[in-house]
Design a protein around this motif. Structure first.
Motif, PDB file in Angstrom:
ATOM      1  N   ASP A  38      -4.084   6.130   2.687  1.00 35.33           N
ATOM      2  CA  ASP A  38      -3.525   4.846   2.561  1.00 35.33           C
ATOM      3  C   ASP A  38      -4.477   3.553   2.778  1.00 35.33           C
ATOM      4  OD1 ASP A  38      -1.162   6.083   1.534  1.00 35.33           O
ATOM      5  OD2 ASP A  38       0.021   5.393   3.243  1.00 35.33           O
ATOM      6  N   TYR A  39      -4.697   3.898   3.778  1.00 33.54           N
ATOM      7  CA  TYR A  39      -5.639   2.691   4.715  1.00 33.54           C
ATOM      8  C   TYR A  39      -6.971   2.525   3.557  1.00 33.54           C
ATOM      9  CZ  TYR A  39      -9.136   0.354   7.533  1.00 33.54           C
ATOM     10  OH  TYR A  39      -9.996  -0.537   8.368  1.00 33.54           O
ATOM     11  N   LEU A  40      -7.733   3.683   3.010  1.00 26.87           N
ATOM     12  CA  LEU A  40      -8.856   3.406   2.387  1.00 26.87           C
ATOM     13  C   LEU A  40      -8.379   2.937   0.989  1.00 26.87           C
ATOM     14  CD1 LEU A  40     -10.298   6.812   3.130  1.00 26.87           C
ATOM     15  CD2 LEU A  40     -11.313   4.575   3.583  1.00 26.87           C
ATOM     16  N   ARG A  71      -0.907  -7.625   9.373  1.00 28.97           N
ATOM     17  CA  ARG A  71      -1.464  -8.205   8.335  1.00 28.97           C
ATOM     18  C   ARG A  71      -2.987  -7.886   7.863  1.00 28.97           C
ATOM     19  NH1 ARG A  71      -1.398 -14.031   9.395  1.00 28.97           N
ATOM     20  NH2 ARG A  71      -0.399 -13.446  11.381  1.00 28.97           N
ATOM     21  N   PRO A  72      -3.468  -8.017   6.741  1.00 26.57           N
ATOM     22  CA  PRO A  72      -4.698  -8.081   6.618  1.00 26.57           C
ATOM     23  C   PRO A  72      -5.431  -9.160   7.010  1.00 26.57           C
ATOM     24  CG  PRO A  72      -3.813  -7.939   4.301  1.00 26.57           C
ATOM     25  CD  PRO A  72      -2.443  -7.799   5.706  1.00 26.57           C
ATOM     26  N   LEU A  73      -6.587  -8.961   7.582  1.00 28.87           N
ATOM     27  CA  LEU A  73      -7.214 -10.511   7.879  1.00 28.87           C
ATOM     28  C   LEU A  73      -8.750 -10.269   6.848  1.00 28.87           C
ATOM     29  CD1 LEU A  73      -7.311 -10.968  11.467  1.00 28.87           C
ATOM     30  CD2 LEU A  73      -6.479 -12.629   9.914  1.00 28.87           C
ATOM     31  N   ILE A 108       4.763  -2.118  -3.507  1.00 27.19           N
ATOM     32  CA  ILE A 108       4.660  -1.198  -4.690  1.00 27.19           C
ATOM     33  C   ILE A 108       5.688  -0.123  -4.309  1.00 27.19           C
ATOM     34  CG2 ILE A 108       2.515  -0.064  -4.135  1.00 27.19           C
ATOM     35  CD1 ILE A 108       2.190   0.737  -7.042  1.00 27.19           C
ATOM     36  N   GLU A 109       6.519   0.190  -4.935  1.00 26.88           N
ATOM     37  CA  GLU A 109       7.477   1.200  -4.760  1.00 26.88           C
ATOM     38  C   GLU A 109       7.853   2.379  -5.815  1.00 26.88           C
ATOM     39  OE1 GLU A 109       9.140   1.999  -1.558  1.00 26.88           O
ATOM     40  OE2 GLU A 109       8.298   0.073  -0.785  1.00 26.88           O
ATOM     41  N   ARG A 110       7.893   3.535  -5.511  1.00 25.15           N
ATOM     42  CA  ARG A 110       8.017   4.266  -6.706  1.00 25.15           C
ATOM     43  C   ARG A 110       9.646   4.430  -7.054  1.00 25.15           C
ATOM     44  NH1 ARG A 110       6.402  10.702  -6.532  1.00 25.15           N
ATOM     45  NH2 ARG A 110       8.059  10.809  -5.160  1.00 25.15           N
ATOM     46  N   GLY A 151       4.641 -12.750   6.886  1.00 25.88           N
ATOM     47  CA  GLY A 151       3.791 -11.949   7.657  1.00 25.88           C
ATOM     48  C   GLY A 151       4.783 -11.318   8.769  1.00 25.88           C
ATOM     49  N   LEU A 152       5.949 -11.090   8.082  1.00 26.40           N
ATOM     50  CA  LEU A 152       6.986 -10.301   9.108  1.00 26.40           C
ATOM     51  C   LEU A 152       7.009  -8.643   8.420  1.00 26.40           C
ATOM     52  CD1 LEU A 152       9.782 -13.036   9.222  1.00 26.40           C
ATOM     53  CD2 LEU A 152       8.173 -12.305  10.753  1.00 26.40           C
ATOM     54  N   GLY A 153       7.485  -7.927   9.145  1.00 27.31           N
ATOM     55  CA  GLY A 153       7.612  -6.449   8.851  1.00 27.31           C
ATOM     56  C   GLY A 153       9.301  -6.151   8.562  1.00 27.31           C
TER      57      GLY A 153
HETATM   58  C1  COA Z   1       4.706  -4.429   6.596  1.00 28.95           C
HETATM   59  C2  COA Z   1       5.718  -3.331   6.516  1.00 28.95           C
HETATM   60  C3  COA Z   1       6.968  -3.832   6.249  1.00 28.95           C
HETATM   61  C4  COA Z   1       5.132  -2.649   5.431  1.00 28.95           C
HETATM   62  O1  COA Z   1       5.743  -1.054   5.180  1.00 28.95           O
HETATM   63  P1  COA Z   1       5.534   0.208   4.224  1.00 28.95           P
HETATM   64  O2  COA Z   1       6.313   0.080   2.981  1.00 28.95           O
HETATM   65  O3  COA Z   1       5.377   1.175   5.109  1.00 28.95           O
HETATM   66  O4  COA Z   1       3.878  -0.109   3.702  1.00 28.95           O
HETATM   67  P2  COA Z   1       3.260  -0.908   2.392  1.00 28.95           P
HETATM   68  O5  COA Z   1       2.315   0.298   1.821  1.00 28.95           O
HETATM   69  O6  COA Z   1       3.992  -1.401   1.526  1.00 28.95           O
HETATM   70  O7  COA Z   1       2.396  -1.867   3.349  1.00 28.95           O
HETATM   71  C5  COA Z   1       1.625  -1.668   4.077  1.00 28.95           C
HETATM   72  C6  COA Z   1       0.506  -2.845   4.415  1.00 28.95           C
HETATM   73  O8  COA Z   1       1.334  -3.957   4.540  1.00 28.95           O
HETATM   74  C7  COA Z   1       0.404  -4.672   5.456  1.00 28.95           C
HETATM   75  N1  COA Z   1       1.171  -5.345   6.550  1.00 28.95           N
HETATM   76  C8  COA Z   1       1.365  -4.846   7.636  1.00 28.95           C
HETATM   77  N2  COA Z   1       2.221  -5.532   8.635  1.00 28.95           N
HETATM   78  C9  COA Z   1       2.182  -6.650   7.860  1.00 28.95           C
HETATM   79  C10 COA Z   1       2.795  -8.002   8.283  1.00 28.95           C
HETATM   80  N3  COA Z   1       3.440  -8.229   9.333  1.00 28.95           N
HETATM   81  N4  COA Z   1       2.758  -9.016   7.189  1.00 28.95           N
HETATM   82  C11 COA Z   1       2.120  -8.709   6.112  1.00 28.95           C
HETATM   83  N5  COA Z   1       1.626  -7.487   5.700  1.00 28.95           N
HETATM   84  C12 COA Z   1       1.636  -6.450   6.581  1.00 28.95           C
HETATM   85  C13 COA Z   1      -0.777  -3.969   5.921  1.00 28.95           C
HETATM   86  O9  COA Z   1      -1.935  -4.391   4.902  1.00 28.95           O
HETATM   87  C14 COA Z   1      -0.409  -2.778   5.359  1.00 28.95           C
HETATM   88  O10 COA Z   1      -1.472  -1.752   4.686  1.00 28.95           O
HETATM   89  P3  COA Z   1      -2.899  -1.200   5.840  1.00 28.95           P
HETATM   90  O11 COA Z   1      -2.124  -0.903   7.208  1.00 28.95           O
HETATM   91  O12 COA Z   1      -3.487  -0.237   5.061  1.00 28.95           O
HETATM   92  O13 COA Z   1      -3.696  -2.465   5.807  1.00 28.95           O
HETATM   93  C15 COA Z   1       5.901  -2.465   7.588  1.00 28.95           C
HETATM   94  O14 COA Z   1       4.384  -1.741   8.056  1.00 28.95           O
HETATM   95  C16 COA Z   1       6.004  -3.157   8.984  1.00 28.95           C
HETATM   96  O15 COA Z   1       7.315  -3.300   9.278  1.00 28.95           O
HETATM   97  N6  COA Z   1       5.308  -3.464   9.775  1.00 28.95           N
HETATM   98  C17 COA Z   1       5.450  -4.457  11.094  1.00 28.95           C
HETATM   99  C18 COA Z   1       5.311  -3.641  12.120  1.00 28.95           C
HETATM  100  C19 COA Z   1       4.283  -2.774  12.513  1.00 28.95           C
HETATM  101  O16 COA Z   1       4.347  -1.734  12.406  1.00 28.95           O
HETATM  102  N7  COA Z   1       3.055  -3.234  12.455  1.00 28.95           N
HETATM  103  C20 COA Z   1       1.731  -2.456  12.543  1.00 28.95           C
HETATM  104  C21 COA Z   1       1.063  -3.042  13.850  1.00 28.95           C
HETATM  105  S1  COA Z   1      -0.641  -2.485  13.308  1.00 28.95           S
END
Ligand code: COA
Length: 206
Positions: A38-40, A71-73, A108-110, A151-153
């Motif tokens: 996923d990361y790559l 979040r990506p930087l 993106i979601e299936r 920027g929230l999860g």
């Molecule tokens: C953001 C979040 C909702 C995405 O969930 P997901 O459906 O599993 O994953 P998706 O594939 O749609 O998105 C993942 C991407 O969201 C991005 N992302 C993660 N946290 C984010 C945030 N707070 N704000 C914006 N984007 C975020 C990242 O780029 C991540 O991909 P990467 O790890 O390869 O860089 C979930 O990861 C989350 O709740 N994160 C917050 C808490 C957390 O676990 N933080 C991680 C600290 S490293």
């Protein structure tokens, strides 16, 4: 203005061709193979999108690190970029979005059938105006795209973001974050591709 790219993982070249040293180092800390893929793929999709549309830089001059909240930087040639970017992955597809002058969030979601418990966790009753997997998956993707823009999860209550047709309402922590970012109007676009729903949230910063 934003652009978005969806890529199947199988189109990704070898990591040696696009990862920087620091990205490689981070990738090696990921213990789960799926997480590494996923990361790559997310990084490759974003680098391709940026170098095809936004910046004259090769893949290794573009570095995508992680903010402590996930979040990506983005750095271009070692300098923090003012482009806003977002990444998502689902079932061997990666999706990247970049915006100039606007905040962006992508998901993106299936499209698939999900449980009653998931519906209750995700949506208020009034939001479920249709029960098709297409509609509910898209509704979820729109919410997640907005959360990423802010920027929230998923630590937030999914009921504090609500869609009434195309109007969106935010409450509590989400509303505060929207105000602090100056994202007065957040819009969402939706598309379907290869059995996936792709939602982009974007907002001009004022
Ligand atoms: C953001 C979040 C909702 C995405 O969930 P997901 O459906 O599993 O994953 P998706 O594939 O749609 O998105 C993942 C991407 O969201 C991005 N992302 C993660 N946290 C984010 C945030 N707070 N704000 C914006 N984007 C975020 C990242 O780029 C991540 O991909 P990467 O790890 O390869 O860089 C979930 O990861 C989350 O709740 N994160 C917050 C808490 C957390 O676990 N933080 C991680 C600290 S490293």
């Amino acid at each position: 203005m934003y652009k978005v790219l969806v890529l199947p993982f199988k189109q990704m070249p070898s990591a040696e061709d696009f990862l920087t040293q620091e990205e490689k180092r981070y990738c090696q800390t990921l213990k789960i193979e799926k997480r590494r893929q996923d990361y790559l793929a997310g990084r490759y999709a974003l680098k391709k999108l940026l170098s095809d549309n936004f910046v004259k830089a090769d893949y290794k001059s573009i570095e995508i690190l992680k903010h402590e909240d996930g979040r990506p930087l983005l750095f271009i040639n070692g300098v923090k970029s003012n482009l806003n970017v977002s990444i998502s992955h689902s079932n061997a597809y990666a999706c990247a979005c970049a915006g100039r002058g606007c905040l962006v969030g992508v998901d993106i979601e299936r499209v698939e059938e999900r449980s009653e418990a998931w519906r209750n966790f995700s949506f208020a009753k009034e939001e479920i105006t249709e029960t098709s997997p297409e509609f509910l998956t898209a509704l979820w993707a729109k919410k997640e795209a907005v959360l990423k823009l802010l920027g929230l999860g998923l630590s937030v209550d999914m009921h504090s973001i609500r869609f009434d047709n195309d109007r969106m309402y935010l409450e509590g922590k989400l509303k505060e974050k929207q105000n602090s970012l100056g994202a007065a109007v957040i819009s969402t676009d939706l598309s379907y591709t290869n059995g996936f729903a792709v939602a982009v949230a974007y907002s001009k910063v004022v």
